[in-house]
Design a protein around this motif. Structure first.
Motif, PDB file in Angstrom:
ATOM      1  N   ASN A   1       0.854  -1.185   0.000  1.00 44.62           N
ATOM      2  CA  ASN A   1       0.000   0.000   0.000  1.00 44.62           C
ATOM      3  C   ASN A   1       0.893   1.239   0.000  1.00 44.62           C
ATOM      4  O   ASN A   1       1.775   1.404   0.859  1.00 44.62           O
ATOM      5  CB  ASN A   1      -0.887  -0.026   1.246  1.00 44.62           C
ATOM      6  N   HIS A   2       0.673   2.131  -0.971  1.00 44.25           N
ATOM      7  CA  HIS A   2       1.513   3.315  -1.097  1.00 44.25           C
ATOM      8  C   HIS A   2       0.756   4.415  -1.820  1.00 44.25           C
ATOM      9  O   HIS A   2      -0.333   4.196  -2.355  1.00 44.25           O
ATOM     10  CB  HIS A   2       2.818   2.983  -1.827  1.00 44.25           C
ATOM     11  N   ALA A   3       1.346   5.594  -1.835  1.00 50.47           N
ATOM     12  CA  ALA A   3       0.789   6.732  -2.559  1.00 50.47           C
ATOM     13  C   ALA A   3       1.947   7.530  -3.128  1.00 50.47           C
ATOM     14  O   ALA A   3       3.092   7.426  -2.665  1.00 50.47           O
ATOM     15  CB  ALA A   3      -0.058   7.608  -1.635  1.00 50.47           C
ATOM     16  N   HIS A   4       1.644   8.329  -4.146  1.00 50.11           N
ATOM     17  CA  HIS A   4       2.663   9.142  -4.793  1.00 50.11           C
ATOM     18  C   HIS A   4       2.376  10.621  -4.553  1.00 50.11           C
ATOM     19  O   HIS A   4       1.224  11.056  -4.645  1.00 50.11           O
ATOM     20  CB  HIS A   4       2.697   8.865  -6.294  1.00 50.11           C
ATOM     21  N   PRO A   5       3.396  11.398  -4.271  1.00 51.37           N
ATOM     22  CA  PRO A   5       3.169  12.836  -4.060  1.00 51.37           C
ATOM     23  C   PRO A   5       2.794  13.548  -5.346  1.00 51.37           C
ATOM     24  O   PRO A   5       3.107  13.086  -6.446  1.00 51.37           O
ATOM     25  CB  PRO A   5       4.521  13.327  -3.525  1.00 51.37           C
ATOM     26  N   ASP A   6       2.117  14.689  -5.210  1.00 53.13           N
ATOM     27  CA  ASP A   6       1.827  15.509  -6.381  1.00 53.13           C
ATOM     28  C   ASP A   6       2.994  16.461  -6.633  1.00 53.13           C
ATOM     29  O   ASP A   6       3.978  16.510  -5.867  1.00 53.13           O
ATOM     30  CB  ASP A   6       0.500  16.244  -6.235  1.00 53.13           C
ATOM     31  N   ALA A   7       2.903  17.233  -7.716  1.00 53.45           N
ATOM     32  CA  ALA A   7       4.021  18.084  -8.120  1.00 53.45           C
ATOM     33  C   ALA A   7       4.332  19.158  -7.085  1.00 53.45           C
ATOM     34  O   ALA A   7       5.505  19.470  -6.845  1.00 53.45           O
ATOM     35  CB  ALA A   7       3.721  18.712  -9.473  1.00 53.45           C
ATOM     36  N   ALA A   8       3.295  19.735  -6.471  1.00 52.74           N
ATOM     37  CA  ALA A   8       3.529  20.787  -5.485  1.00 52.74           C
ATOM     38  C   ALA A   8       4.321  20.248  -4.301  1.00 52.74           C
ATOM     39  O   ALA A   8       5.271  20.886  -3.819  1.00 52.74           O
ATOM     40  CB  ALA A   8       2.204  21.381  -5.024  1.00 52.74           C
ATOM     41  N   PHE A   9       3.950  19.059  -3.818  1.00 54.09           N
ATOM     42  CA  PHE A   9       4.659  18.441  -2.693  1.00 54.09           C
ATOM     43  C   PHE A   9       6.090  18.096  -3.103  1.00 54.09           C
ATOM     44  O   PHE A   9       7.054  18.373  -2.363  1.00 54.09           O
ATOM     45  CB  PHE A   9       3.920  17.190  -2.236  1.00 54.09           C
ATOM     46  N   ALA A  10       6.254  17.460  -4.262  1.00 49.83           N
ATOM     47  CA  ALA A  10       7.586  17.045  -4.706  1.00 49.83           C
ATOM     48  C   ALA A  10       8.510  18.235  -4.880  1.00 49.83           C
ATOM     49  O   ALA A  10       9.700  18.184  -4.530  1.00 49.83           O
ATOM     50  CB  ALA A  10       7.478  16.257  -6.012  1.00 49.83           C
ATOM     51  N   ASN A  11       7.976  19.328  -5.394  1.00 52.12           N
ATOM     52  CA  ASN A  11       8.790  20.515  -5.596  1.00 52.12           C
ATOM     53  C   ASN A  11       9.196  21.150  -4.264  1.00 52.12           C
ATOM     54  O   ASN A  11      10.362  21.512  -4.052  1.00 52.12           O
ATOM     55  CB  ASN A  11       8.039  21.524  -6.453  1.00 52.12           C
TER      56      ASN A  11
ATOM     57  N   GLU B   1      -3.347  -5.050   7.927  1.00 49.86           N
ATOM     58  CA  GLU B   1      -4.744  -5.482   7.904  1.00 49.86           C
ATOM     59  C   GLU B   1      -5.684  -4.279   8.001  1.00 49.86           C
ATOM     60  O   GLU B   1      -6.668  -4.182   7.252  1.00 49.86           O
ATOM     61  CB  GLU B   1      -5.011  -6.461   9.043  1.00 49.86           C
ATOM     62  N   ALA B   2      -5.393  -3.354   8.909  1.00 53.30           N
ATOM     63  CA  ALA B   2      -6.255  -2.185   9.060  1.00 53.30           C
ATOM     64  C   ALA B   2      -6.209  -1.297   7.823  1.00 53.30           C
ATOM     65  O   ALA B   2      -7.244  -0.801   7.364  1.00 53.30           O
ATOM     66  CB  ALA B   2      -5.841  -1.392  10.295  1.00 53.30           C
ATOM     67  N   MET B   3      -5.019  -1.109   7.260  1.00 50.14           N
ATOM     68  CA  MET B   3      -4.902  -0.244   6.092  1.00 50.14           C
ATOM     69  C   MET B   3      -5.619  -0.840   4.883  1.00 50.14           C
ATOM     70  O   MET B   3      -6.370  -0.136   4.188  1.00 50.14           O
ATOM     71  CB  MET B   3      -3.431   0.025   5.779  1.00 50.14           C
ATOM     72  N   LEU B   4      -5.417  -2.122   4.630  1.00 47.60           N
ATOM     73  CA  LEU B   4      -6.105  -2.741   3.491  1.00 47.60           C
ATOM     74  C   LEU B   4      -7.611  -2.741   3.699  1.00 47.60           C
ATOM     75  O   LEU B   4      -8.386  -2.546   2.760  1.00 47.60           O
ATOM     76  CB  LEU B   4      -5.605  -4.170   3.272  1.00 47.60           C
ATOM     77  N   GLY B   5      -8.032  -2.955   4.944  1.00 46.71           N
ATOM     78  CA  GLY B   5      -9.459  -2.955   5.233  1.00 46.71           C
ATOM     79  C   GLY B   5     -10.117  -1.608   5.019  1.00 46.71           C
ATOM     80  O   GLY B   5     -11.328  -1.533   4.789  1.00 46.71           O
ATOM     81  N   ALA B   6      -9.331  -0.540   5.084  1.00 51.92           N
ATOM     82  CA  ALA B   6      -9.871   0.806   4.890  1.00 51.92           C
ATOM     83  C   ALA B   6      -9.784   1.269   3.438  1.00 51.92           C
ATOM     84  O   ALA B   6     -10.214   2.381   3.118  1.00 51.92           O
ATOM     85  CB  ALA B   6      -9.142   1.793   5.791  1.00 51.92           C
ATOM     86  N   LEU B   7      -9.219   0.426   2.559  1.00 51.23           N
ATOM     87  CA  LEU B   7      -9.134   0.759   1.136  1.00 51.23           C
ATOM     88  C   LEU B   7     -10.292   0.125   0.370  1.00 51.23           C
ATOM     89  O   LEU B   7     -10.829  -0.912   0.765  1.00 51.23           O
ATOM     90  CB  LEU B   7      -7.812   0.253   0.545  1.00 51.23           C
ATOM     91  N   ASN B   8     -10.672   0.725  -0.740  1.00 49.33           N
ATOM     92  CA  ASN B   8     -11.662   0.137  -1.643  1.00 49.33           C
ATOM     93  C   ASN B   8     -11.032  -1.033  -2.391  1.00 49.33           C
ATOM     94  O   ASN B   8     -10.024  -0.858  -3.084  1.00 49.33           O
ATOM     95  CB  ASN B   8     -12.122   1.168  -2.677  1.00 49.33           C
ATOM     96  N   HIS B   9     -11.631  -2.216  -2.236  1.00 45.34           N
ATOM     97  CA  HIS B   9     -11.155  -3.385  -2.983  1.00 45.34           C
ATOM     98  C   HIS B   9     -11.991  -3.545  -4.244  1.00 45.34           C
ATOM     99  O   HIS B   9     -13.221  -3.447  -4.207  1.00 45.34           O
ATOM    100  CB  HIS B   9     -11.268  -4.657  -2.135  1.00 45.34           C
ATOM    101  N   ARG B  10     -11.320  -3.791  -5.376  1.00 42.50           N
ATOM    102  CA  ARG B  10     -12.018  -4.033  -6.631  1.00 42.50           C
ATOM    103  C   ARG B  10     -11.346  -5.168  -7.393  1.00 42.50           C
ATOM    104  O   ARG B  10     -10.133  -5.362  -7.301  1.00 42.50           O
ATOM    105  CB  ARG B  10     -12.017  -2.771  -7.515  1.00 42.50           C
ATOM    106  N   ASP B  11     -12.160  -5.918  -8.142  1.00 43.74           N
ATOM    107  CA  ASP B  11     -11.638  -6.909  -9.078  1.00 43.74           C
ATOM    108  C   ASP B  11     -11.410  -6.234 -10.420  1.00 43.74           C
ATOM    109  O   ASP B  11     -12.237  -5.438 -10.871  1.00 43.74           O
ATOM    110  CB  ASP B  11     -12.630  -8.063  -9.270  1.00 43.74           C
ATOM    111  N   VAL B  12     -10.284  -6.543 -11.058  1.00 44.56           N
ATOM    112  CA  VAL B  12     -10.014  -6.017 -12.395  1.00 44.56           C
ATOM    113  C   VAL B  12      -9.721  -7.170 -13.335  1.00 44.56           C
ATOM    114  O   VAL B  12      -9.361  -8.269 -12.912  1.00 44.56           O
ATOM    115  CB  VAL B  12      -8.827  -5.027 -12.402  1.00 44.56           C
ATOM    116  N   ARG B  13      -9.899  -6.919 -14.619  1.00 44.64           N
ATOM    117  CA  ARG B  13      -9.645  -7.929 -15.643  1.00 44.64           C
ATOM    118  C   ARG B  13      -8.905  -7.269 -16.807  1.00 44.64           C
ATOM    119  O   ARG B  13      -8.812  -6.041 -16.881  1.00 44.64           O
ATOM    120  CB  ARG B  13     -10.957  -8.555 -16.114  1.00 44.64           C
ATOM    121  N   ALA B  14      -8.385  -8.081 -17.714  1.00 47.39           N
ATOM    122  CA  ALA B  14      -7.683  -7.552 -18.876  1.00 47.39           C
ATOM    123  C   ALA B  14      -8.592  -6.587 -19.628  1.00 47.39           C
ATOM    124  O   ALA B  14      -9.768  -6.864 -19.848  1.00 47.39           O
ATOM    125  CB  ALA B  14      -7.238  -8.681 -19.791  1.00 47.39           C
ATOM    126  N   GLY B  15      -8.048  -5.442 -20.000  1.00 47.75           N
ATOM    127  CA  GLY B  15      -8.815  -4.414 -20.692  1.00 47.75           C
ATOM    128  C   GLY B  15      -9.306  -3.311 -19.786  1.00 47.75           C
ATOM    129  O   GLY B  15      -9.779  -2.279 -20.277  1.00 47.75           O
TER     130      GLY B  15
END
Length: 331
Positions: free
Chosen positions: A107-117, A166-180
């Motif tokens: 589980n991770h996130a990426h900073p936006d340009a303002a934060f990175a700068n 466990e707590a972090m994953l439980g607080a995220l939206n889980h979705r199934d994805v498929r090719a395409g």
């Protein structure tokens, strides 16, 4: 001697070693070649971007050994076009990756340009989009995308300190994805990718991640997870508001298919035999079939960088691919 810019250029695999999670088999299955190292899960395609903390790892080399970064610096208008140069300068503004997860990605996130700068002195953040090409032997696979409720900064800090996966994953939206499927991930959105997914990723040209869940991954440490920043500062890059994942998942279609929210960062279109490709710097990933472009033969898994100087081209043959491009250089 300048690298020719009058035709597409085929690129071999470019998989940095010793990444912090396992993967790579899906890249080899797509390309028919690639690194056998279990910790080479990403192929940096037509890359002028280095991995965080390095000034060379991640850079793509052309067949003559010249780094793409150096070739563009030597002939920027031929590679990028005058309009791109006027709007964005002599950088591609784009990183394309092939990625395969041999285990669930943290589980991770990426900073936006303002934060990175402000905090890292880097001009780009990292919004990204994934084009799912395979879910392995299963029809679907798992992704986690944004919080399923508003959380507090105190809650996030507590989870990080306890490394409570466990707590972090439980607080995220889980979705199934498929090719395409297409998954758009704005900077700041926490996310994780399940095991067995192969995808083509378009992103802003940096390698920056705030890793919320580092303890299960031996190559990671608290310091690297926070990009060397103080905890409060680094976690400030993570969006804590509830996300509606239905607004971020769509399907590939012929022509342009990414959501409008991606327009400031990059473009993509699905192309096939008979498609006309207008002039402009771009990266082609062949997903199916075989054919040719500008006199260059292409097969499933091939990757090519297309200089602006190649002009308008037409794909031929029984072929389907993804053409990735920088943002449109509107005047």
């Amino acid at each position: 001697m300048a690298t020719p810019t009058s035709s597409p250029i085929l690129l071999g695999p470019n998989q940095p070693a010793a990444r912090p999670y396992r993967g790579g088999d899906g890249i080899r299955r797509l390309r028919g070649e690639g690194a056998a190292d279990a910790y080479s899960p990403e192929d940096f395609v037509a890359s002028t971007t280095c991995t965080f903390g390095s000034d060379v790892v991640g850079l793509s080399a052309l067949p003559d050994g010249t780094l793409l970064r150096d070739a563009i610096a030597a002939s920027p208008e031929q590679w990028l076009g005058a309009d791109h140069l006027e709007r964005f300068g002599a950088e591609t503004g784009l990183l394309v990756k092939l990625l395969h997860t041999g285990e669930r990605l943290f589980n991770h996130a990426h900073p936006d340009a303002a934060f990175a700068n402000e905090h890292l002195g880097i001009p780009h953040g990292k919004t990204e989009s994934w084009i799912i090409t395979s879910t392995g032997d299963d029809e679907t696979a798992d992704v986690w995308l944004g919080w399923n409720r508003d959380i507090s900064s105190h809650e996030l800090a507590a989870w990080f300190e306890a490394q409570d996966s466990e707590a972090m994953l439980g607080a995220l939206n889980h979705r199934d994805v498929r090719a395409g499927d297409v998954v758009h991930v704005p900077a700041g959105t926490p996310h994780a990718i399940g095991e067995g997914i192969t995808l083509v990723e378009l992103q802003e040209p940096v390698d920056l991640s705030i890793i919320l869940e580092y303890a299960p991954f031996p190559a990671l440490s608290r310091q690297t997870a926070l990009l060397g920043l103080e905890r409060e500062t680094a976690l400030g890059a993570v969006d804590t508001a509830r996300t509606d994942p239905s607004t971020l998942i769509s399907r590939v279609a012929d022509g342009s298919f990414l959501p409008r929210a991606a327009d400031p960062y990059y473009r993509a279109e699905r192309v096939r035999g008979g498609s006309a490709l207008d002039a402009g710097f771009s990266v082609l990933v062949v997903l199916e079939g075989e054919g040719a472009l500008g006199g260059v033969d292409l097969v499933r898994g091939a990757t090519a960088v297309i200089p602006h100087g190649a002009g308008e081209l037409r794909l031929t043959g029984d072929i389907v691919g993804i053409r990735a491009r920088p943002p449109k250089p509107s005047r």
